[in-house]
Design a protein around this motif. Structure first.
Motif, PDB file in Angstrom:
ATOM      1  N   ARG A  64       0.841  -1.217   0.000  1.00  0.00           N
ATOM      2  CA  ARG A  64       0.000   0.000   0.000  1.00  0.00           C
ATOM      3  C   ARG A  64       0.865   1.253   0.000  1.00  0.00           C
ATOM      4  N   ARG A  67       2.286   1.929  -3.437  1.00  0.00           N
ATOM      5  CA  ARG A  67       1.279   2.490  -4.351  1.00  0.00           C
ATOM      6  C   ARG A  67       0.960   3.947  -4.017  1.00  0.00           C
ATOM      7  N   GLY A  70       3.232   6.176  -5.680  1.00  0.00           N
ATOM      8  CA  GLY A  70       3.137   6.247  -7.128  1.00  0.00           C
ATOM      9  C   GLY A  70       3.714   5.066  -7.874  1.00  0.00           C
ATOM     10  N   PHE A  71       4.042   3.983  -7.164  1.00  0.00           N
ATOM     11  CA  PHE A  71       4.608   2.799  -7.805  1.00  0.00           C
ATOM     12  C   PHE A  71       3.536   1.720  -7.964  1.00  0.00           C
ATOM     13  N   ASP A  72       3.767   0.808  -8.910  1.00  0.00           N
ATOM     14  CA  ASP A  72       2.807  -0.267  -9.143  1.00  0.00           C
ATOM     15  C   ASP A  72       2.791  -1.271  -7.997  1.00  0.00           C
ATOM     16  N   GLY A  73       3.914  -1.416  -7.316  1.00  0.00           N
ATOM     17  CA  GLY A  73       4.017  -2.350  -6.208  1.00  0.00           C
ATOM     18  C   GLY A  73       5.394  -2.290  -5.598  1.00  0.00           C
ATOM     19  N   ASP A  76       8.681  -2.367  -7.952  1.00  0.00           N
ATOM     20  CA  ASP A  76       8.998  -1.085  -8.591  1.00  0.00           C
ATOM     21  C   ASP A  76       9.599  -0.105  -7.592  1.00  0.00           C
TER      22      ASP A  76
END
Length: 292
Positions: A64, A67, A70-73, A76
């Motif tokens: 969480r 994200r 600003g990252f996909d998961g 990243d």
């Protein structure tokens, strides 16, 4: 303390994103954020399971947080952390490729890099931080202590040379940590510790800054684009660009900030500094140290 930074011309630094988004984070996410910041992001290079254990949070909390930044998961986020840590800890030999011969002369390439560093440093400069620091350094009730690291010791010495002409109560700390406890005895609520620390950051300087703050002193930090861990202790932070086509980082942008502060401190303490400089000139004349 400083405007939103970027790693060279890339995306915002993870350290800055974590600090900016604190108000949006849950208690568990803030706990995870503190673990990452406390270890200069190095903790984020572990597996997601080990990071969760170290921060005492769940793996979904890590996902969480990634994200929200600003990252996909987490993968990243971890890639971004890996790049940031690698750039911050880059050793001189690893920079030799940047100094490889090109079409232009090294003087031209170096000058272009330094000019870019200065412009980008000024673009990101927080003038409120500059003014607050100038007020702090020109306050005659404050005792100033200056110190730099292995590379930045000369920057601290340069700043000291100017400040001690303008005002009294300025001390250049010895580079040996063994004598710092004596200096800490003089660091109370009226003290200001000015520290210079660029990559590779020095743990001894961070320890001194923490002890100075615990004693009531305020810390002013000059660092690079990635930010020394001393930022957590500093009341005022100046980040300067240091990358040049050389095995070593350049501190010319740092010295620009230093010289601008010298000019402003002298302006703010005009009356007392004029008397002090006049007395110094008389003393130099009487001692006949320099030829006329």
């Amino acid at each position: 303390m400083y405007e939103k930074e970027q790693s060279l011309d890339g995306p915002p630094l993870i350290r800055d994103l974590l600090k900016e988004r604190q108000a949006e984070l849950t208690a568990a996410e803030r706990k995870l954020s503190a673990v990452l910041l406390d270890d200069s992001l190095v903790a984020g290079l572990q597996s997601i399971t080990r990071l969760a254990e170290a921060a005492e949070v769940s793996t979904p909390t890590i996902i969480r947080l990634a994200r929200k930044l600003g990252f996909d998961g987490f993968p990243d986020l971890q890639d971004a952390i890996r790049e940031e840590v690698a750039a911050r800890m880059k050793r001189p030999l690893a920079k030799l490729d940047l100094a490889a011969p090109g079409g232009d002369h090294i003087v031209a390439r170096f000058t272009e890099a330094v000019a870019a560093n200065i412009n980008r440093t000024l673009d990101r400069l927080d003038l409120a931080t500059f003014d607050a620091t100038a007020a702090l350094l020109s306050d005659p009730s404050r005792r100033l202590h200056l110190l730099g690291g292995r590379i930045t010791r000369s920057n601290a010495h340069y700043f000291f040379n100017h400040l001690q002409i303008i005002r009294s109560g300025v001390t250049l700390l010895d580079s040996s940590p063994s004598v710092w406890p004596q200096a800490l005895l003089d660091m109370g609520p009226e003290a200001v510790l000015v520290v210079f620390d660029i990559r590779r950051y020095e743990r001894e300087l961070e320890k001194l800054a923490g002890l100075a703050v615990a004693a009531g002193a305020q810390v002013v930090l000059f660092t690079d684009a990635w930010g020394s861990p001393i930022e957590r202790h500093a009341a005022h932070v100046f980040r300067a660009m240091v990358e040049v086509p050389s095995s070593w980082d350049s501190t010319l942008a740092v010295n620009l900030l230093v010289e601008a502060l010298v000019a402003e401190v002298q302006t703010r303490a005009a009356a007392s500094s004029a008397e002090r400089i006049s007395a110094l000139e008389d003393m130099i004349g009487a001692s006949k140290i320099f030829r006329s």
